[in-house]
Design a protein around this motif. Structure first.
Motif, PDB file in Angstrom:
ATOM      1  N   LEU A  37       0.802  -0.775  -0.345  1.00 38.37           N
ATOM      2  CA  LEU A  37       0.250  -0.274  -0.373  1.00 38.37           C
ATOM      3  C   LEU A  37       0.736   1.703  -0.199  1.00 38.37           C
ATOM      4  O   LEU A  37       0.212   2.732  -0.699  1.00 38.37           O
ATOM      5  N   VAL A  61      -7.409  -0.559   5.249  1.00 41.84           N
ATOM      6  CA  VAL A  61      -7.463   0.581   4.132  1.00 41.84           C
ATOM      7  C   VAL A  61      -9.010  -0.935   3.715  1.00 41.84           C
ATOM      8  O   VAL A  61      -8.980  -1.166   4.258  1.00 41.84           O
ATOM      9  N   ARG A  88      -5.881  -8.435   7.915  1.00 44.01           N
ATOM     10  CA  ARG A  88      -6.146  -8.261   9.674  1.00 44.01           C
ATOM     11  C   ARG A  88      -8.000  -8.494  10.162  1.00 44.01           C
ATOM     12  O   ARG A  88      -7.673  -7.302  11.300  1.00 44.01           O
TER      13      ARG A  88
END
Ligand code: AMP
Length: 182
Positions: A37, A61, A88
């Motif tokens: 990212l 995100v 995540r």
């Protein structure tokens, strides 16, 4: 040694450092969603611009966006890999499971690097990355606790979890990681 790996742990636990060491020494593909990212952000792509606003706050995100990045990288990989910073949350973990079943490359071990909040905050403040000021760090810890920490139980129940203490020097932690992956 096990060669399809996932590293789990709070920000500042040393996942990135340990992941790099293991990958260099064993020719594994190091897939850090944070690094991927950040390169989109520095390249100024549309995806990067969208991600930067969220990363600056320490939030997660969009799942679909991160998933598409991981999927592209994992497709066609024949040697081993190490996922660092992904999944995540449970949705990402379930999607990863589906993807890995499709490509017939199941996870062999999940390494959890554990460390106390106090040490995390000290470490991250000295690292000096853009998203490393104290308020953002506290938010990242909260996001970790609420969204990522449930993955510990998820992978424990799959019999994949190896826990390691991360509050010691890099070489000692590296030895523990190696021992966990035999
Ligand atoms: P990291 O380098 O892993 O600490 O990631 C830095 C930032 O990138 C995080 O605070 C998130 O904003 C974003 N990020 C990295 N990995 C993910 C992911 N798997 N899902 C959503 N956001 C992510």
């Amino acid at each position: 040694m096990k060669k399809r790996l996932l590293f789990l742990g709070p920000p500042g636990a040393g996942k990135g450092t340990q992941a790099s060491l293991i990958c260099e020494n064993n020719s594994l593909l190091h897939l850090s969603t944070g690094d991927l990212l950040r390169s989109e952000v520095s390249a100024g792509t549309d995806l990067g611009k969208k991600a930067a606003r969220i990363m600056d706050k320490g939030d997660l995100v969009d799942d679909a966006l991160v998933l598409s990045i991981v999927e592209k990288k994992l497709m066609g990989v024949s040697s081993g890999w190490l996922l660092d910073g992904f999944p995540r949350n449970l949705l990402q973990a379930e999607s990863l499971q589906t993807l890995l079943e499709k490509i017939k490359q199941p996870i062999e071990a999940v390494v959890l690097i554990e460390i106390e909040d106090q040490i995390i905050i000290q470490r991250l403040l000295s690292r000096g990355r853009d998203d490393d000021n104290e308020d953002i760090i506290r938010n990242r810890l909260e996001v970790y606790r609420e969204q990522t920490a449930p993955l510990i139980k998820y992978y424990f129940e799959k019999g994949l979890l190896k826990s390691i203490k991360g509050d010691r020097d890099i070489n000692e932690v590296a030895t523990l990681v190696r021992q966990a992956l035999v």
